[in-house]
Design a protein around this motif. Structure first.
Motif, PDB file in Angstrom:
ATOM      1  N   SER A 165      23.158  11.800 -21.095  1.00 12.12           N
ATOM      2  CA  SER A 165      24.153  11.378 -20.104  1.00 12.12           C
ATOM      3  C   SER A 165      23.517  11.234 -18.719  1.00 12.12           C
ATOM      4  CB  SER A 165      25.301  12.391 -20.036  1.00 12.12           C
ATOM      5  OG  SER A 165      24.871  13.577 -19.392  1.00 12.12           O
ATOM      6  N   TYR A 166      24.170  10.415 -17.888  1.00  6.78           N
ATOM      7  CA  TYR A 166      23.705  10.265 -16.511  1.00  6.78           C
ATOM      8  C   TYR A 166      23.782  11.593 -15.767  1.00  6.78           C
ATOM      9  CZ  TYR A 166      23.860   5.205 -17.279  1.00  6.78           C
ATOM     10  OH  TYR A 166      23.651   3.938 -17.750  1.00  6.78           O
ATOM     11  N   ALA A 211      25.334  11.812 -11.037  1.00  7.58           N
ATOM     12  CA  ALA A 211      25.450  10.891 -12.160  1.00  7.58           C
ATOM     13  C   ALA A 211      25.624   9.441 -11.683  1.00  7.58           C
ATOM     14  CB  ALA A 211      26.595  11.307 -13.084  1.00  7.58           C
ATOM     15  N   PRO A 212      26.493   9.173 -10.659  1.00  4.96           N
ATOM     16  CA  PRO A 212      26.624   7.788 -10.187  1.00  4.96           C
ATOM     17  C   PRO A 212      25.313   7.237  -9.599  1.00  4.96           C
ATOM     18  CG  PRO A 212      28.527   9.076  -9.482  1.00  4.96           C
ATOM     19  CD  PRO A 212      27.527  10.037 -10.059  1.00  4.96           C
ATOM     20  N   LYS A 269      23.166   6.254 -12.507  1.00  2.00           N
ATOM     21  CA  LYS A 269      23.661   5.014 -13.096  1.00  2.00           C
ATOM     22  C   LYS A 269      23.253   3.810 -12.262  1.00  2.00           C
ATOM     23  CE  LYS A 269      27.714   2.455 -14.657  1.00  2.00           C
ATOM     24  NZ  LYS A 269      27.027   1.215 -14.453  1.00  2.00           N
ATOM     25  N   ARG A 270      23.375   3.904 -10.946  1.00  2.44           N
ATOM     26  CA  ARG A 270      22.969   2.787 -10.072  1.00  2.44           C
ATOM     27  C   ARG A 270      21.489   2.473 -10.256  1.00  2.44           C
ATOM     28  NH1 ARG A 270      26.440   5.403  -6.505  1.00  2.44           N
ATOM     29  NH2 ARG A 270      24.716   6.436  -5.426  1.00  2.44           N
ATOM     30  N   VAL A 275      19.580   3.155 -12.917  1.00  3.52           N
ATOM     31  CA  VAL A 275      19.366   2.590 -14.251  1.00  3.52           C
ATOM     32  C   VAL A 275      19.822   1.129 -14.282  1.00  3.52           C
ATOM     33  CG1 VAL A 275      20.074   2.709 -16.690  1.00  3.52           C
ATOM     34  CG2 VAL A 275      19.428   4.805 -15.460  1.00  3.52           C
ATOM     35  N   ASP A 276      20.972   0.846 -13.685  1.00  2.00           N
ATOM     36  CA  ASP A 276      21.443  -0.542 -13.620  1.00  2.00           C
ATOM     37  C   ASP A 276      20.440  -1.427 -12.883  1.00  2.00           C
ATOM     38  OD1 ASP A 276      23.736   0.141 -14.992  1.00  2.00           O
ATOM     39  OD2 ASP A 276      25.026   0.179 -13.204  1.00  2.00           O
ATOM     40  N   ARG A 310      17.366  -1.995 -15.054  1.00  2.00           N
ATOM     41  CA  ARG A 310      17.673  -2.988 -16.092  1.00  2.00           C
ATOM     42  C   ARG A 310      17.675  -4.391 -15.504  1.00  2.00           C
ATOM     43  NH1 ARG A 310      22.636  -1.900 -19.573  1.00  2.00           N
ATOM     44  NH2 ARG A 310      21.574  -3.386 -20.902  1.00  2.00           N
TER      45      ARG A 310
END
Length: 152
Positions: free
Chosen positions: A21-22, A33-34, A37-38, A40-41, A44
């Motif tokens: 999980s993030y 976690a946010p 996610k930013r 990782v996005d 990608r």
């Protein structure tokens, strides 16, 4: 693109377990976690992370024999010709052009010795192949799924 230390730690955490999980990764690297996610996005979008996958032991699929085939090609064979020829074989796990005498090296997984020999003979019969040389793996010593940076 060059990853910074924080991005590299995130990538290694995902490489160890892409289902992590993030929040778990954030606790590991010191981010929310946010924020993970930013990052990782962004990784990608920039192509540093090309996808997420599962790693399966080839033996679990019945592929208990591993070997490598050095491929020596006829003159004027392009890397694209080699790739097109090898991608038809499900037994080819990886293939690369290489330095040295051989033109390419293919990693093969097969059910048994007879299957490996069959794959070797079929590859040797490809129109672009002049000759082959093969070796069998006795015991894998080290397998890494990611490369660790040593740059400072």
């Amino acid at each position: 693109m060059r990853l910074n230390d924080l991005d590299e730690r995130i990538v290694h955490a995902l490489a160890d377990d892409a289902r992590r999980s993030y929040a778990d990764i954030g606790a590991l690297v010191g981010l929310s976690a946010p924020a993970v996610k930013r990052r990782v996005d962004r990784l990608r979008a920039e192509g540093a992370i090309t996808g997420f996958t599962v790693r399966v032991d080839p033996a679990a699929l019945g592929w208990r024999t591993e070997g490598y085939i050095e491929i020596y090609c006829r003159p004027h064979t392009s890397p694209q010709d080699i790739r097109r020829g090898l991608e038809r074989y499900p037994e080819v796990a990886a293939a690369s052009t290489v330095t040295g005498e051989a033109d390419a090296l293919a990693q093969i997984f097969a059910a048994d010795m007879r299957h490996f020999e069959d794959v070797l003979e079929r590859i040797a019969g490809e129109p672009y192949v002049e000759r082959t040389k093969s070796v069998l793996v006795l015991s894998p010593l080290l397998r890494r799924t990611t490369v660790t940076s040593t740059a400072g």
